[in-house]
Design an enzyme around this catalytic site. Structure first.
Site, PDB file in Angstrom:
ATOM      1  N   ARG A 138      -7.636  13.360   5.893  1.00  0.00           N
ATOM      2  CA  ARG A 138      -7.366  11.939   5.654  1.00  0.00           C
ATOM      3  C   ARG A 138      -8.612  11.092   5.922  1.00  0.00           C
ATOM      4  O   ARG A 138      -8.943  10.173   5.164  1.00  0.00           O
ATOM      5  CB  ARG A 138      -6.205  11.483   6.544  1.00  0.00           C
ATOM      6  CG  ARG A 138      -5.899  10.000   6.515  1.00  0.00           C
ATOM      7  CD  ARG A 138      -5.428   9.509   5.157  1.00  0.00           C
ATOM      8  NE  ARG A 138      -4.986   8.107   5.203  1.00  0.00           N
ATOM      9  CZ  ARG A 138      -4.858   7.342   4.128  1.00  0.00           C
ATOM     10  NH1 ARG A 138      -5.122   7.823   2.927  1.00  0.00           N
ATOM     11  NH2 ARG A 138      -4.450   6.102   4.248  1.00  0.00           N
ATOM     12  N   SER A 171      -2.246   0.673  -4.895  1.00  0.00           N
ATOM     13  CA  SER A 171      -2.754   1.832  -4.163  1.00  0.00           C
ATOM     14  C   SER A 171      -4.053   2.381  -4.735  1.00  0.00           C
ATOM     15  O   SER A 171      -4.358   2.219  -5.928  1.00  0.00           O
ATOM     16  CB  SER A 171      -1.679   2.928  -4.205  1.00  0.00           C
ATOM     17  OG  SER A 171      -2.195   4.172  -3.805  1.00  0.00           O
ATOM     18  N   ASN A 172      -4.803   3.052  -3.868  1.00  0.00           N
ATOM     19  CA  ASN A 172      -5.972   3.825  -4.284  1.00  0.00           C
ATOM     20  C   ASN A 172      -5.589   4.995  -5.186  1.00  0.00           C
ATOM     21  O   ASN A 172      -6.424   5.520  -5.920  1.00  0.00           O
ATOM     22  CB  ASN A 172      -6.672   4.408  -3.049  1.00  0.00           C
ATOM     23  CG  ASN A 172      -7.707   3.453  -2.437  1.00  0.00           C
ATOM     24  OD1 ASN A 172      -8.178   2.528  -3.097  1.00  0.00           O
ATOM     25  ND2 ASN A 172      -8.051   3.699  -1.187  1.00  0.00           N
ATOM     26  N   ASP A 187       0.866  -1.169   0.000  1.00  0.00           N
ATOM     27  CA  ASP A 187       0.000   0.000   0.000  1.00  0.00           C
ATOM     28  C   ASP A 187       0.914   1.234   0.000  1.00  0.00           C
ATOM     29  O   ASP A 187       2.044   1.177   0.502  1.00  0.00           O
ATOM     30  CB  ASP A 187      -0.867  -0.021   1.268  1.00  0.00           C
ATOM     31  CG  ASP A 187      -1.608   1.282   1.470  1.00  0.00           C
ATOM     32  OD1 ASP A 187      -2.314   1.715   0.544  1.00  0.00           O
ATOM     33  OD2 ASP A 187      -1.442   1.879   2.556  1.00  0.00           O
ATOM     34  N   ALA A 188       0.433   2.337  -0.557  1.00  0.00           N
ATOM     35  CA  ALA A 188       1.274   3.540  -0.621  1.00  0.00           C
ATOM     36  C   ALA A 188       1.025   4.503   0.547  1.00  0.00           C
ATOM     37  O   ALA A 188       1.927   4.747   1.366  1.00  0.00           O
ATOM     38  CB  ALA A 188       1.043   4.271  -1.947  1.00  0.00           C
ATOM     39  N   TYR A 189      -0.191   5.017   0.638  1.00  0.00           N
ATOM     40  CA  TYR A 189      -0.479   6.100   1.586  1.00  0.00           C
ATOM     41  C   TYR A 189      -0.617   5.590   3.014  1.00  0.00           C
ATOM     42  O   TYR A 189      -1.548   4.866   3.344  1.00  0.00           O
ATOM     43  CB  TYR A 189      -1.744   6.848   1.164  1.00  0.00           C
ATOM     44  CG  TYR A 189      -1.631   7.412  -0.238  1.00  0.00           C
ATOM     45  CD1 TYR A 189      -0.823   8.505  -0.493  1.00  0.00           C
ATOM     46  CD2 TYR A 189      -2.296   6.819  -1.312  1.00  0.00           C
ATOM     47  CE1 TYR A 189      -0.690   9.018  -1.782  1.00  0.00           C
ATOM     48  CE2 TYR A 189      -2.175   7.328  -2.597  1.00  0.00           C
ATOM     49  CZ  TYR A 189      -1.367   8.423  -2.828  1.00  0.00           C
ATOM     50  OH  TYR A 189      -1.241   8.915  -4.094  1.00  0.00           O
TER      51      TYR A 189
END
Lengths: 248, 248
Positions: free
Chosen positions: B40, B115-116, B9-11
């Site tokens: 967020r 990622s999203n 995942d990125a964030y």
């Protein structure tokens, strides 16, 4: 086109979900407000997440899971009896004071609840609050096994009431619910119970901001979801006049 | 079975979403922390709500909508330049300090981001942080037009990497993401960056609880969603050892 059916969201719209604060405060003195807010936020998150994961469990299970999360994340120990005593309040939430009069004034239309609540929760809630006599239907998303704001949930209104979306006014205080219903094609009245001005005022001093104000900020302001409800009202008392006025 | 691909995942996992706090504080002194948290929370809510409403807009649009909501609900006026300056930081988030070394140590496996984030956001982020050379793929949910935790999102990992779920280790610090990936069938390592003990300690005195602690409580504790990630680690540095040890 006139409005033939007025359909209400239950939690936060007819029933005050904040009214669990007394029992949570009684169980965990000093934590009542925080438990109430975190519990509600996680309850809704879990309905969205489980719907997306295609792991539906009914609202009764989700409500219990959210309470368990809340007590755990706040580091609060509890026994089964305390847990059940808090959960029981969800079957006996306070009706908003203007709910009964508003419903009574619109008895010439079909009146219904359309809610995330499971059938057993809604039946108990309606019975305990004395609304059984004024409602034509209690519609639970459970029939479709997916929570709001999925269109597969809102479509249950027509299949149950046999009233097309264009002749239904859906009423919710939950911004995301009002948006979901509007995106689906219902006429929507959003009940704005906290004005942006009141919020802004409360937020002026961020250093001293009470946590509960922030939770309110998360879930009571109109969302930015690309749709806007048709009507904005501030209490259920405004509804009978609005419903009569809608003739396009 | 060994792990052939490690997918991140990125964030919040490789990139610190809290690192926008400096630019938000600079734009709105005294409000940096609160903007960061509300932004967020709403960003994630909007991915879930839009997915459920079947009104997908890419993560770039959702991120902008969430920021607009946040500034509005806090009663903060802004001009376009200020807004763009804050948004720009999302393309330049801080990499967690242990990210690069962990990735370098696992270059014998396929390494990817899932990622999203929209492709343009992820490309900029990866380029700006110097990760371009160590990643085999950058996979965005945008290819499927639905956000995590929908199974239709996680399935993109296999279609892109040609590695079956049983040979993938997915890594996320986001509890709901870890649960969604596990429900889908991936091997999952959850990075727990805040321990329950630390949270409980911070919550001991609820009257004086800072609002930010509460936001943390909402999104960093493991969720109650009926599934449990396979592995719990506390930093990216633990990953190379974990990946080598997984042989079942």
């Amino acid at each position: 086109m006139t409005i033939k059916a007025v359909v209400f969201d239950a939690y936060g719209t007819l029933y005050d979900v904040q009214s669990v604060a007394e029992v949570t405060e009684d169980a965990f003195p000093g934590y009542g407000g925080i438990i109430t807010q975190v519990w509600r936020i996680k309850q809704l998150e879990y309905t969205w997440l489980r719907s997306l994961m295609r792991r539906y469990q009914d609202f009764s299970a989700v409500t219990r899971d959210a309470l368990a999360y809340t007590l755990k994340c706040l580091g609060l120990d509890y026994d089964a009896e305390t847990f059940e005593r808090i959960i029981a309040k969800y079957l006996n939430l306070d009706l908003y004071p203007d709910a009964m009069a508003a419903l009574e004034a619109m008895r010439d239309r079909k009146l219904a609840i359309f809610s995330n609540g499971s059938p057993d929760m809604l039946d108990a809630l309606v019975k305990n609050s004395g609304l059984a006599g004024v409602l034509d239907a209690i519609i639970s998303v459970d029939a479709g096994k997916v929570f709001k704001p999925s269109p597969d949930a809102y479509t249950l209104i027509e299949s149950r009431l046999h009233t097309p979306p264009s002749e239904v006014l859906f009423v919710s205080s939950n911004p995301w619910d009002a948006c979901g219903a509007k995106a689906f094609g219902l006429n929507v009245a959003w009940i704005e119970r906290v004005s942006p001005e009141a919020m802004a005022l409360a937020c002026l001093e961020s250093e001293t901001l009470p946590p509960l104000t922030m939770f309110w900020a998360l879930r009571t302001q109109m969302d930015e979801l690309g749709v806007v409800p048709d009507h904005r009202i501030h209490s259920l008392a405004e509804l009978p006049g609005l419903v009569s006025a809608i003739r396009s």
